[in-house]
Design a protein around this motif. Sequence first.
Motif, mmCIF file in Angstrom:
data_model
loop_
_atom_site.group_PDB
_atom_site.id
_atom_site.type_symbol
_atom_site.label_atom_id
_atom_site.label_comp_id
_atom_site.label_asym_id
_atom_site.label_seq_id
_atom_site.Cartn_x
_atom_site.Cartn_y
_atom_site.Cartn_z
ATOM 1 N N GLN A 1 16.127 15.437 -16.632
ATOM 2 C CA GLN A 1 16.090 16.036 -15.379
ATOM 3 C C GLN A 1 16.427 15.151 -14.215
ATOM 4 N N ILE A 2 16.145 13.994 -14.567
ATOM 5 C CA ILE A 2 16.994 12.583 -13.971
ATOM 6 C C ILE A 2 18.334 12.945 -13.249
ATOM 7 N N PHE A 3 18.928 12.950 -14.676
ATOM 8 C CA PHE A 3 20.420 13.007 -14.894
ATOM 9 C C PHE A 3 21.094 14.185 -13.541
ATOM 10 N N ASP A 4 20.261 15.295 -14.223
ATOM 11 C CA ASP A 4 20.010 16.677 -12.968
ATOM 12 C C ASP A 4 20.305 16.163 -12.231
ATOM 13 N N GLU A 5 19.079 15.935 -11.500
ATOM 14 C CA GLU A 5 18.902 15.781 -9.832
ATOM 15 C C GLU A 5 19.277 14.397 -9.959
ATOM 16 N N ILE A 6 20.052 13.385 -10.131
ATOM 17 C CA ILE A 6 21.021 12.405 -9.022
ATOM 18 C C ILE A 6 22.876 13.256 -9.306
ATOM 19 N N ASN A 7 22.809 13.989 -10.142
ATOM 20 C CA ASN A 7 24.450 14.792 -10.303
ATOM 21 C C ASN A 7 25.548 13.534 -11.491
ATOM 22 N N LEU A 8 24.237 12.714 -12.186
ATOM 23 C CA LEU A 8 25.195 11.931 -13.277
ATOM 24 C C LEU A 8 25.349 12.393 -14.834
ATOM 25 N N PRO A 9 26.495 12.384 -15.167
ATOM 26 C CA PRO A 9 27.101 13.371 -16.662
ATOM 27 C C PRO A 9 26.000 12.415 -17.831
ATOM 28 N N LEU A 10 25.019 13.227 -18.093
ATOM 29 C CA LEU A 10 23.865 12.462 -19.290
ATOM 30 C C LEU A 10 24.973 11.881 -20.136
ATOM 31 N N ALA A 11 26.426 12.047 -20.823
ATOM 32 C CA ALA A 11 27.771 11.415 -21.769
ATOM 33 C C ALA A 11 27.044 9.994 -21.169
ATOM 34 N N ASP A 12 27.222 9.669 -20.400
ATOM 35 C CA ASP A 12 27.843 8.502 -19.444
ATOM 36 C C ASP A 12 26.368 7.212 -19.394
ATOM 37 N N ALA A 13 25.241 8.419 -19.830
ATOM 38 C CA ALA A 13 23.843 7.514 -19.260
ATOM 39 C C ALA A 13 23.284 6.782 -18.470
ATOM 40 N N GLY A 14 24.441 6.740 -17.225
ATOM 41 C CA GLY A 14 23.714 6.596 -16.141
ATOM 42 C C GLY A 14 24.768 5.256 -16.165
ATOM 43 N N ALA A 15 25.422 5.004 -17.009
ATOM 44 C CA ALA A 15 26.448 3.555 -16.657
ATOM 45 C C ALA A 15 27.582 3.755 -15.896
ATOM 46 N N VAL A 16 28.065 2.488 -15.467
ATOM 47 C CA VAL A 16 28.676 2.220 -14.628
ATOM 48 C C VAL A 16 30.444 3.098 -15.206
ATOM 49 N N THR A 17 30.715 4.197 -15.142
ATOM 50 C CA THR A 17 32.162 4.953 -15.388
ATOM 51 C C THR A 17 33.423 4.453 -13.920
ATOM 52 N N THR A 18 34.326 4.779 -14.918
ATOM 53 C CA THR A 18 35.109 5.330 -14.170
ATOM 54 C C THR A 18 35.572 6.906 -13.992
ATOM 55 N N TYR A 19 35.122 7.512 -13.128
ATOM 56 C CA TYR A 19 36.152 9.090 -12.564
ATOM 57 C C TYR A 19 37.119 8.703 -11.593
ATOM 58 N N THR A 20 37.806 10.162 -11.796
ATOM 59 C CA THR A 20 39.565 10.801 -11.137
ATOM 60 C C THR A 20 39.352 12.034 -10.492
ATOM 61 N N GLN A 21 39.269 11.927 -9.179
ATOM 62 C CA GLN A 21 38.691 13.145 -8.356
ATOM 63 C C GLN A 21 40.239 13.180 -7.673
ATOM 64 N N LEU A 22 40.647 14.790 -7.463
ATOM 65 C CA LEU A 22 41.681 15.370 -6.402
ATOM 66 C C LEU A 22 40.860 16.440 -5.212
ATOM 67 N N LEU A 23 40.435 14.965 -4.364
ATOM 68 C CA LEU A 23 40.129 16.462 -3.393
ATOM 69 C C LEU A 23 40.676 16.961 -2.479
ATOM 70 N N ASP A 24 40.311 18.278 -1.895
ATOM 71 C CA ASP A 24 40.926 18.921 -0.726
ATOM 72 C C ASP A 24 39.994 18.622 0.872
ATOM 73 N N VAL A 25 41.701 18.854 1.651
ATOM 74 C CA VAL A 25 40.959 18.796 3.032
ATOM 75 C C VAL A 25 41.461 19.515 3.550
ATOM 76 N N ASP A 26 39.993 20.422 4.360
ATOM 77 C CA ASP A 26 40.770 21.874 4.658
ATOM 78 C C ASP A 26 40.341 21.609 6.425
ATOM 79 N N THR A 27 39.851 20.254 7.272
ATOM 80 C CA THR A 27 39.626 20.026 8.843
ATOM 81 C C THR A 27 40.772 19.008 8.599
ATOM 82 N N ALA A 28 41.619 19.602 10.050
ATOM 83 C CA ALA A 28 41.922 18.353 10.935
ATOM 84 C C ALA A 28 41.568 17.423 11.557
#
Length: 191
Positions: free
Chosen positions: A37-64
């Motif tokens: 429940q806590i992992f779901d609420e705070i949007n952390l993957p259960l697989a990472d068990a809340g530990a500091v993990t490296t993520y990569t993200q490609l972001l869209d920018v729709d607004t000037a």
Amino acid sequence: MATFTTVATCKLLLGIPTSVTTHDALLTILVDVADQQIFDEINLPLADAGAVTTYTQLLDVDTAGLTDLMLDRLPVVAVTSMMFGGAAGTVVDTENYYVTDWGAIRMIGVGKYFPIGRQQVWVQYTAGFASIPSDLSHAAALLTAQHFNVGGHSGLDSERVGSYNYKQSGVAIPPIARRILAKYTRAFARP
């Protein structure tokens, strides 16, 4: 394996002596349920068990003129690299941005904006907990206690026999636990 609390902590909260093991199997299951429940609420993957993990993200920018972009995972520890133009684009100097307390990358300086387009901003960052905050541990113990206490009466607050009537508990997360989790949850929509 539990991340946020332990069976021993929950027994202490519930007033169950440590020598009494009658409910240990159930509490072990409920501790895992509270974790999920806590992992779901705070949007952390259960697989990472809340530990500091490296993520990569490609972001869209729709607004000037956009100066802030939200990252998916909280809490953000650090942005290790950011590029404009996708993963093979131009590296952005760390002096041109910083990370806010709520997980947004903010451009610094007059006229500094994110480039418009789909997947134009590539970010590599770390997020998670170096150690679990004590308030999250307490929230997990409260959730476990809630599940334990509700289990004996299937979530019913009251029940009447004549002209059968029942009232079901409408609280899935105790208010104090909800308040604690709010510190680690975004209160606004992500783009």
